[in-house]
Write a protein that holds these residues in place. Structure first.
Motif, short mmCIF file in Angstrom:
data_model
loop_
_atom_site.label_atom_id
_atom_site.label_comp_id
_atom_site.label_asym_id
_atom_site.label_seq_id
_atom_site.Cartn_x
_atom_site.Cartn_y
_atom_site.Cartn_z
N HIS A 1 12.46 -29.67 50.27
CA HIS A 1 11.41 -29.74 50.61
C HIS A 1 9.93 -30.62 50.71
CE1 HIS A 1 8.01 -27.27 52.34
NE2 HIS A 1 8.74 -26.35 52.26
N ILE A 2 9.70 -31.01 52.04
CA ILE A 2 9.32 -32.41 51.81
C ILE A 2 7.83 -32.17 51.05
CG2 ILE A 2 10.29 -33.08 53.89
CD1 ILE A 2 7.67 -32.60 55.57
N ASP A 3 6.81 -30.94 50.67
CA ASP A 3 5.66 -30.16 49.88
C ASP A 3 6.06 -30.58 48.91
OD1 ASP A 3 4.50 -30.43 52.13
OD2 ASP A 3 4.65 -28.96 52.52
N GLU B 1 14.12 -17.55 53.92
CA GLU B 1 12.67 -17.47 54.63
C GLU B 1 11.26 -18.01 53.08
OE1 GLU B 1 9.30 -17.77 56.99
OE2 GLU B 1 11.24 -16.85 57.67
N ARG B 2 11.58 -18.06 52.13
CA ARG B 2 11.19 -19.10 51.00
C ARG B 2 11.12 -20.03 50.88
NH1 ARG B 2 11.99 -16.49 44.76
NH2 ARG B 2 11.26 -19.15 44.35
N SER B 3 12.45 -20.82 51.34
CA SER B 3 12.90 -22.12 51.44
C SER B 3 11.78 -22.82 52.58
CB SER B 3 13.99 -22.37 51.26
OG SER B 3 14.67 -22.13 52.98
N ARG B 4 11.66 -22.43 53.23
CA ARG B 4 10.65 -22.61 54.78
C ARG B 4 9.33 -23.16 53.60
NH1 ARG B 4 12.83 -22.05 59.25
NH2 ARG B 4 13.95 -20.72 59.90
N SER B 5 9.16 -22.79 52.63
CA SER B 5 7.39 -23.43 52.09
C SER B 5 7.57 -24.39 50.40
CB SER B 5 6.38 -22.08 51.95
OG SER B 5 7.52 -20.50 51.41
N GLU B 6 8.84 -24.05 50.15
CA GLU B 6 9.17 -24.62 48.87
C GLU B 6 10.55 -24.53 48.23
OE1 GLU B 6 9.87 -21.01 45.67
OE2 GLU B 6 9.03 -20.39 46.83
N THR B 7 10.75 -25.53 47.81
CA THR B 7 12.25 -25.84 47.51
C THR B 7 13.75 -24.81 47.00
OG1 THR B 7 12.01 -28.86 47.46
CG2 THR B 7 13.93 -27.34 46.36
N VAL B 8 14.37 -24.32 47.64
CA VAL B 8 15.77 -23.80 46.96
C VAL B 8 16.59 -23.91 47.41
CG1 VAL B 8 16.17 -21.26 47.64
CG2 VAL B 8 13.78 -21.38 47.35
N TYR B 9 17.40 -23.58 46.28
CA TYR B 9 19.17 -24.84 46.36
C TYR B 9 20.20 -23.70 47.11
CZ TYR B 9 16.73 -28.80 44.04
OH TYR B 9 16.40 -29.88 43.60
N PHE B 10 20.44 -24.03 48.48
CA PHE B 10 21.80 -22.88 48.56
C PHE B 10 23.09 -23.78 48.08
CE2 PHE B 10 18.35 -21.95 51.06
CZ PHE B 10 17.80 -20.80 50.74
N ILE B 11 24.40 -23.92 47.23
CA ILE B 11 25.06 -24.47 47.07
C ILE B 11 25.89 -22.84 47.31
CG2 ILE B 11 26.07 -25.77 45.07
CD1 ILE B 11 22.52 -26.23 43.93
N ASP B 12 27.19 -24.63 47.39
CA ASP B 12 28.86 -23.83 48.27
C ASP B 12 29.97 -24.28 47.24
OD1 ASP B 12 31.52 -23.44 49.28
OD2 ASP B 12 30.01 -22.88 50.94
N VAL B 13 30.28 -23.83 46.12
CA VAL B 13 30.81 -24.49 45.20
C VAL B 13 32.37 -23.81 45.40
CG1 VAL B 13 29.13 -23.43 43.43
CG2 VAL B 13 30.97 -22.03 43.85
N ARG B 14 33.10 -23.75 46.50
CA ARG B 14 34.47 -23.80 46.78
C ARG B 14 34.72 -25.26 46.60
NH1 ARG B 14 34.61 -20.88 52.02
NH2 ARG B 14 32.62 -22.05 52.26
N THR B 15 36.64 -25.67 46.79
CA THR B 15 36.64 -26.45 47.46
C THR B 15 36.21 -26.68 48.93
OG1 THR B 15 38.45 -25.45 48.55
CG2 THR B 15 39.31 -25.56 46.34
N ALA B 16 36.35 -28.67 49.32
CA ALA B 16 36.01 -29.09 49.96
C ALA B 16 36.50 -28.28 51.32
CB ALA B 16 36.06 -30.80 49.90
N GLU B 17 38.08 -28.70 51.32
CA GLU B 17 38.22 -28.15 52.02
C GLU B 17 38.37 -26.51 52.45
OE1 GLU B 17 40.34 -30.87 50.37
OE2 GLU B 17 39.58 -28.51 49.62
N GLU B 18 38.10 -25.60 52.22
CA GLU B 18 36.81 -24.47 52.67
C GLU B 18 35.90 -24.46 52.85
OE1 GLU B 18 38.84 -21.03 49.42
OE2 GLU B 18 38.04 -22.69 47.96
N TYR B 19 35.15 -25.43 52.07
CA TYR B 19 33.38 -25.52 52.50
C TYR B 19 33.51 -26.27 54.23
CZ TYR B 19 29.30 -27.20 53.55
OH TYR B 19 27.42 -27.78 53.61
#
Length: 539
Positions: free
Chosen positions: A57-59, A276-294
């Motif tokens: 988030h750039i702010d 929706e919160r991530s539009r106004s602040e930094t929220v991290y969304f992280i997929d922790v599976r293998t590269a192939e699954e992702y």
């Protein structure tokens, strides 16, 4: 407009609860030698590529620092040109911070290493040294050696006979890995040094695996220091399929860890609220599976970072302090377990998506394929796309082919990637001028602003940005090698290796694993172990 941040103000930020990031823009070797605890390393040359993912988030308040303030001014200009609107810089840099008796430390990814040593001391994680392990191997004792590093690290070198099982996959797959083993078979966990071995062993210890479990003390480094050879090119990296029994065991364990450590489960509606919160602040969304699954299918807006590395490099993942984190897998085991480690590391707002990608699909939502690791939920930043500043440079800087450069040599050829990249291969006659120091060092190799200069790098991206900088400095005859040294090699042209012509000792690279000297291995391992001394005193 960017503002200076005093050391006292920065200290207040660290002691508060407001989200902010402290980004050290020096090179890895400099950061490794001394840095501010809690800062995240992002060399100036990588800002255009890595910052949009690290600080989505750039702010978000983004504080930059270097040692004395020289390079940070250039970095601030870059970050503001990228659209970030809440930028500051540490007045006086790390040097003034230290002179006022604020703390510094050395090393990289220190939070996870310090945490690993704490885990070993507090939970009495069992270990075995290389000499005893080798003796037991020679006696033919029953054991399975599981390497918790990335598959790429494993293939490069491993303990002889070891098999790859990345740390984020351990709990999910251990039931199936050990299903056909005799009950008296010992499970040995290793990494390159200490942290991932300790964390992996603790996972199985806490899970209550009903067999002997030990971590290899000091990992592959300890094996080398004991005088033994590593295996190179191993291919025992195919992960076992997860049975219903294995998944049930992992999910029961994950549920227990989530409850004990304070990880909250989200449903799809809750995820959409956080989006929706991530539009106004930094929220991290992280997929922790293998590269192939992702790559096969992931929720839009989720960045890929495998679970084991997610813990190992927590300061690279959660660059913005006090920001929410959401972990996702295909169910809940891997996500919840990664989240539990982050809660233990001290992160406050941590979630796991219950049901993961399958729950998302069942809710009628679409998955994305590929490796678009930097996309936001609104699609405004695409990690697979080219940064805007690179595109702008591409439109303003003329490029030449490898054949054209070979047949028509300019007044100067510059190479702007790392010293390690330069040493591995560069266009013959090129001068190493690291992009982070370009403005200060270019005059040593280019006689005048109207000299014909061709800028090179590994793949052609850094050279575009460096050439654009030279244009802004008044150089009038600047071009780039299209595709970088990779295209030069592809054309079958000869490369020069080594640090030819480099007169300064490079401070931009931190060597790891067997690339270290024996003395460096010893000092590094002793440093890691000593991180746990304060926890031993309190135990």
């Amino acid at each position: 407009m960017a503002q200076p941040i005093t050391p006292a103000q920065l200290d207040d930020l660290f002691n508060g609860s407001a989200p902010f990031a402290l980004v050290d823009v020096r090179e890895a070797g400099e950061y490794n030698a001394s840095h501010i605890p809690g800062s995240s390393l992002m060399p100036r040359r990588m800002l255009e590529f890595d910052l949009p993912v690290a600080i989505p988030h750039i702010d978000s308040l983004t504080v930059l620092c270097d040692d004395d303030g020289q390079r940070v001014a250039k970095a601030v200009a870059t970050v503001e040109a990228m659209g970030y609107s809440n930028v500051g810089w540490l007045d006086g840099g790390v040097n003034r911070w230290m002179s006022l008796d604020y703390p510094t430390e050395w090393g990289v990814n220190v939070p996870s290493k310090d945490f690993g040593e704490k885990v070993e001391v507090v939970h009495h994680v069992p270990e075995i040294d290389a000499i005893e392990l080798r003796s037991r191997m020679d006696l033919g004792e029953k054991m399975v050696i599981l390497d918790t590093r990335t598959p790429e690290e494993y293939r490069r070198f491993c303990i002889p006979g070891g098999q790859s099982l990345p740390g984020g996959e351990l709990a999910l797959r251990i039931t199936d890995v050990t299903a056909d083993l005799d009950p008296d078979t010992t499970v040995v966990i290793n990494c390159a040094g200490r942290t991932r071995s300790i964390i992996g062993t603790r996972i199985l210890q806490r899970m209550g695996l009903d067999r002997d479990i030990v971590g290899l003390k000091n990992g592959t480094s300890g094996w080398v220091l004991a005088g033994y050879e590593l295996e190179s090119g191993a291919d025992r990296d195919e992960l076992p399929q997860v049975s219903a029994e294995g998944r049930a065991a992992a999910e029961a364990y994950a549920d227990r860890c989530a409850a004990e450590d304070g990880v909250d489960f989200l449903d799809v509606v809750g995820l959409e609220r956080l989006a929706e919160r991530s539009r106004s602040e930094t929220v991290y969304f992280i997929d922790v599976r293998t590269a192939e699954e992702y790559a096969a299918g992931h929720i839009p807006g989720f960045r890929w970072f495998p679970g084991g590395q997610c813990v190992q490099r927590s300061d690279d993942v959660a660059v913005v302090k006090n920001a929410p984190l959401v972990f996702c897998c295909d169910g809940r085991a891997r996500a919840a377990l990664t989240g539990s480690w982050y809660r233990q590391l001290g992160h406050g707002e941590v979630y796991a998506l219950n049901g993961g990608t399958e729950a998302w699909a069942v809710a009628g939502k679409s998955l994305e394929s590929g490796r678009n690791v930097g996309a936001r939920f609104d699609g405004s930043i695409g990690g697979a796309g080219e940064p805007e500043l690179v595109t702008a440079a591409r439109n303003s800087v003329p490029s030449i082919t490898a054949q054209e450069l070979e047949s028509d040599r300019p007044d100067a050829i510059l190479f702007v990637d790392t010293s390690q990249d330069f040493s591995r291969g560069h266009v013959p006659g090129a001068h190493w001028v690291p992009r982070g120091w370009l403005e200060w060092q270019v005059a040593e190799h280019v006689a005048s602003e109207d000299a014909r200069v061709v800028v090179t790098c590994g793949d052609g991206r850094q050279s575009l940005l460096a050439a654009a900088t030279l244009q802004s400095m008044g150089f009038t005859n600047v071009g780039v090698l299209d595709g970088g040294v990779a295209s030069w090699r592809a054309a079958g042209l000869p490369v020069e290796t080594g640090l030819s012509g480099v007169m300064r000792t490079p401070a931009d690279v931190v060597f790891s694993g067997p690339d270290r000297t024996y003395a460096d291995m010893q000092n590094y391992l002793r440093w890691e172990e000593q991180l746990g001394d304060k926890y031993a005193a309190a135990d």
